[in-house]
Scaffold this motif. Structure first.
Motif, PDB file in Angstrom:
ATOM      1  N   GLU A   1     -22.353  31.573 -40.603  1.00 15.30           N
ATOM      2  CA  GLU A   1     -21.872  30.508 -41.479  1.00 15.30           C
ATOM      3  C   GLU A   1     -22.926  29.416 -41.658  1.00 15.30           C
ATOM      4  N   LEU A   2     -23.767  29.232 -40.645  1.00 12.07           N
ATOM      5  CA  LEU A   2     -24.812  28.202 -40.718  1.00 12.07           C
ATOM      6  C   LEU A   2     -26.002  28.645 -41.554  1.00 12.07           C
ATOM      7  N   LEU A   3     -26.402  29.923 -41.411  1.00 15.28           N
ATOM      8  CA  LEU A   3     -27.614  30.422 -42.060  1.00 15.28           C
ATOM      9  C   LEU A   3     -27.376  31.878 -42.471  1.00 15.28           C
ATOM     10  N   PRO A   4     -26.683  32.083 -43.579  1.00 13.23           N
ATOM     11  CA  PRO A   4     -26.267  33.448 -43.961  1.00 13.23           C
ATOM     12  C   PRO A   4     -27.420  34.419 -44.158  1.00 13.23           C
ATOM     13  N   GLU A   5     -28.595  33.897 -44.502  1.00  9.05           N
ATOM     14  CA  GLU A   5     -29.717  34.772 -44.830  1.00  9.05           C
ATOM     15  C   GLU A   5     -30.503  35.251 -43.609  1.00  9.05           C
ATOM     16  N   ALA A   6     -30.150  34.785 -42.422  1.00 12.43           N
ATOM     17  CA  ALA A   6     -30.938  35.092 -41.226  1.00 12.43           C
ATOM     18  C   ALA A   6     -30.579  36.449 -40.631  1.00 12.43           C
ATOM     19  N   GLY A   7     -31.546  37.035 -39.923  1.00 18.23           N
ATOM     20  CA  GLY A   7     -31.315  38.243 -39.151  1.00 18.23           C
ATOM     21  C   GLY A   7     -31.042  37.888 -37.698  1.00 18.23           C
ATOM     22  N   TYR A   8     -30.889  38.933 -36.863  1.00 15.39           N
ATOM     23  CA  TYR A   8     -30.487  38.714 -35.469  1.00 15.39           C
ATOM     24  C   TYR A   8     -31.199  39.667 -34.523  1.00 15.39           C
ATOM     25  N   ILE A   9     -31.596  39.121 -33.364  1.00 15.79           N
ATOM     26  CA  ILE A   9     -31.966  39.914 -32.202  1.00 15.79           C
ATOM     27  C   ILE A   9     -30.986  39.491 -31.114  1.00 15.79           C
ATOM     28  N   THR A  10     -30.089  40.403 -30.722  1.00  7.80           N
ATOM     29  CA  THR A  10     -29.043  40.060 -29.769  1.00  7.80           C
ATOM     30  C   THR A  10     -29.043  41.038 -28.607  1.00  7.80           C
ATOM     31  N   GLU A  11     -28.706  40.544 -27.418  1.00  8.22           N
ATOM     32  CA  GLU A  11     -28.765  41.410 -26.239  1.00  8.22           C
ATOM     33  C   GLU A  11     -27.764  42.550 -26.319  1.00  8.22           C
ATOM     34  N   GLU A  12     -26.567  42.277 -26.820  1.00 10.01           N
ATOM     35  CA  GLU A  12     -25.535  43.308 -26.819  1.00 10.01           C
ATOM     36  C   GLU A  12     -25.460  44.081 -28.132  1.00 10.01           C
ATOM     37  N   GLY A  13     -26.366  43.783 -29.065  1.00  7.79           N
ATOM     38  CA  GLY A  13     -26.524  44.605 -30.261  1.00  7.79           C
ATOM     39  C   GLY A  13     -25.442  44.487 -31.305  1.00  7.79           C
ATOM     40  N   SER A  14     -24.767  43.337 -31.383  1.00  8.94           N
ATOM     41  CA  SER A  14     -23.694  43.194 -32.363  1.00  8.94           C
ATOM     42  C   SER A  14     -24.209  42.846 -33.754  1.00  8.94           C
ATOM     43  N   ALA A  15     -25.493  42.565 -33.886  1.00 13.17           N
ATOM     44  CA  ALA A  15     -26.096  42.283 -35.195  1.00 13.17           C
ATOM     45  C   ALA A  15     -27.574  42.633 -35.131  1.00 13.17           C
ATOM     46  N   GLY A  16     -28.196  42.875 -36.302  1.00 16.62           N
ATOM     47  CA  GLY A  16     -29.594  43.288 -36.322  1.00 16.62           C
ATOM     48  C   GLY A  16     -30.411  42.514 -37.341  1.00 16.62           C
ATOM     49  N   HIS A  17     -31.652  42.963 -37.543  1.00 10.15           N
ATOM     50  CA  HIS A  17     -32.526  42.288 -38.506  1.00 10.15           C
ATOM     51  C   HIS A  17     -33.447  43.315 -39.147  1.00 10.15           C
ATOM     52  N   THR A  18     -33.979  42.948 -40.292  1.00  8.78           N
ATOM     53  CA  THR A  18     -34.962  43.791 -40.981  1.00  8.78           C
ATOM     54  C   THR A  18     -36.212  42.959 -41.224  1.00  8.78           C
ATOM     55  N   ASP A  19     -36.327  42.358 -42.393  1.00 12.43           N
ATOM     56  CA  ASP A  19     -37.527  41.565 -42.693  1.00 12.43           C
ATOM     57  C   ASP A  19     -37.167  40.136 -43.073  1.00 12.43           C
ATOM     58  N   GLU A  20     -36.077  39.611 -42.519  1.00 13.27           N
ATOM     59  CA  GLU A  20     -35.649  38.248 -42.844  1.00 13.27           C
ATOM     60  C   GLU A  20     -36.689  37.215 -42.390  1.00 13.27           C
ATOM     61  N   GLN A  21     -36.799  36.133 -43.132  1.00 15.95           N
ATOM     62  CA  GLN A  21     -37.725  35.062 -42.767  1.00 15.95           C
ATOM     63  C   GLN A  21     -37.275  34.377 -41.476  1.00 15.95           C
ATOM     64  N   TYR A  22     -35.977  34.171 -41.348  1.00 12.26           N
ATOM     65  CA  TYR A  22     -35.412  33.541 -40.156  1.00 12.26           C
ATOM     66  C   TYR A  22     -34.654  34.572 -39.335  1.00 12.26           C
ATOM     67  N   VAL A  23     -34.811  34.497 -38.009  1.00  9.05           N
ATOM     68  CA  VAL A  23     -34.129  35.426 -37.108  1.00  9.05           C
ATOM     69  C   VAL A  23     -33.558  34.641 -35.921  1.00  9.05           C
ATOM     70  N   TRP A  24     -32.253  34.793 -35.689  1.00  5.63           N
ATOM     71  CA  TRP A  24     -31.628  34.232 -34.494  1.00  5.63           C
ATOM     72  C   TRP A  24     -31.843  35.188 -33.323  1.00  5.63           C
TER      73      TRP A  24
ATOM     74  N   LEU B   1     -18.603  35.858 -31.119  1.00  2.46           N
ATOM     75  CA  LEU B   1     -18.260  34.490 -31.519  1.00  2.46           C
ATOM     76  C   LEU B   1     -19.493  33.732 -32.004  1.00  2.46           C
ATOM     77  N   ILE B   2     -20.599  33.897 -31.292  1.00  2.00           N
ATOM     78  CA  ILE B   2     -21.836  33.194 -31.654  1.00  2.00           C
ATOM     79  C   ILE B   2     -22.363  33.684 -32.991  1.00  2.00           C
ATOM     80  N   VAL B   3     -22.441  35.004 -33.169  1.00  2.00           N
ATOM     81  CA  VAL B   3     -22.973  35.562 -34.412  1.00  2.00           C
ATOM     82  C   VAL B   3     -22.130  35.135 -35.603  1.00  2.00           C
ATOM     83  N   LYS B   4     -20.824  35.141 -35.449  1.00  2.00           N
ATOM     84  CA  LYS B   4     -19.932  34.711 -36.543  1.00  2.00           C
ATOM     85  C   LYS B   4     -20.225  33.270 -36.945  1.00  2.00           C
ATOM     86  N   ALA B   5     -20.389  32.394 -35.955  1.00  2.00           N
ATOM     87  CA  ALA B   5     -20.657  30.987 -36.240  1.00  2.00           C
ATOM     88  C   ALA B   5     -22.035  30.790 -36.863  1.00  2.00           C
ATOM     89  N   LEU B   6     -23.037  31.523 -36.373  1.00  3.08           N
ATOM     90  CA  LEU B   6     -24.394  31.371 -36.903  1.00  3.08           C
ATOM     91  C   LEU B   6     -24.497  31.901 -38.331  1.00  3.08           C
TER      92      LEU B   6
END
Length: 262
Positions: free
Chosen positions: A60-83, A53-58
């Motif tokens: 929409e707020l910042l489509p270009e961002a990557g993610y570091i999440t505890e349960e691994g539902s999203a990831g990141h590469t070299d994005e400038q912004y990371v949730w 739910l959180i990743v889906k909402a985020l």
């Protein structure tokens, strides 16, 4: 140019929505719905669904961002912004119906934390900060306390890596017990940090934790006038697994005790 204040307030709404879902599920939650990630390290469908739910909402707020999440539902590469997202910090507390437990969301730009939001579900308290915008709780300003070490209320957490940390925590407790105001263990890194920011705790220390555990709360402490380092005393702690957060007054006392205990 990104409006950090407005984005932070919107992230507070995202955290509250996830918290409402967690609170609803807690009403009918049972232990047979729990999985073990490691020894005494638990997860459930509530953690996983909250993260989705959180990743889906985020997104929409910042489509270009990557993610570091505890349960691994999203990831990141070299994005400038990371949730950096912990969908339910204090899962062991949650499954036992023992407060506090919280949603934690941070936004990093490169090596800098620019937004931190922690929503404590049971008390309905939302702690938040943005870079150079100070720290807040439910629209009220936060500031760390001023206690010296003799009167300080310390939080010395017990991480899941008990074999490695048991000798250290035993020495820390032996060092401080009877020589400070008191010692607590509350079961949520994110909330321990927020309680330091609010002056409810004077210091918090923990090792063997993930970035999702501490990233949002660390910014909140710093914006509330506190200090955050790793166990070595380095101000750059964002890649490590240890955090020391204090009112600033007792920071060196805690670091010195940690050096002796390790």
């Amino acid at each position: 140019m990104m409006d950090l204040k407005q984005l932070t307030l919107t992230v507070c709404k995202v955290a509250r929505e996830a918290g409402a879902y967690i609170n609803k599920e807690r009403a009918n939650f049972s232990l047979d719905k729990v999985e073990r990630k490691h020894a005494h390290d638990y997860v459930s469908y509530v953690d996983k669904r909250s993260e989705q739910l959180i990743v889906k909402a985020l997104r929409e707020l910042l489509p270009e961002a990557g993610y570091i999440t505890e349960e691994g539902s999203a990831g990141h590469t070299d994005e400038q912004y990371v949730w950096v997202v912990d969908p339910l910090d204090g899962t062991t507390n949650f499954i036992h119906g023992f407060a506090p437990y919280a949603v934690s969301i941070a936004l990093c730009k490169g090596h800098e934390i620019v937004i931190g939001v922690v929503y404590e579900i049971v008390s309905d308290e939302c702690f938040y900060a943005w870079k150079d915008g100070k720290a807040w709780i439910n629209e009220q300003p936060l500031h760390v306390g001023k206690s010296e070490i003799n009167d300080a209320l310390l939080c010395l957490q017990l991480p899941y890596n008990s074999d490695a940390y048991k000798p250290v925590i035993k020495r820390l407790i032996q060092h401080f017990y009877g020589h400070v105001g008191s010692i607590r263990m509350i079961g949520s890194a994110a909330m321990a940090l927020c309680y330091v920011a609010a002056g409810r705790l004077d210091a918090y220390a923990e090792r063997y934790i993930g970035r999702w555990d501490y990233m949002a709360g660390a910014l909140i402490v710093k914006e509330a006038g506190g200090r955050v380092t790793n166990y070595a005393g380095d101000d750059y702690f964002m890649e490590g697994d240890s955090v020391v957060a204090t009112n600033g007054v007792v920071h060196e006392d805690l670091l010195e005790a940690i050096r002796k205990a390790q």
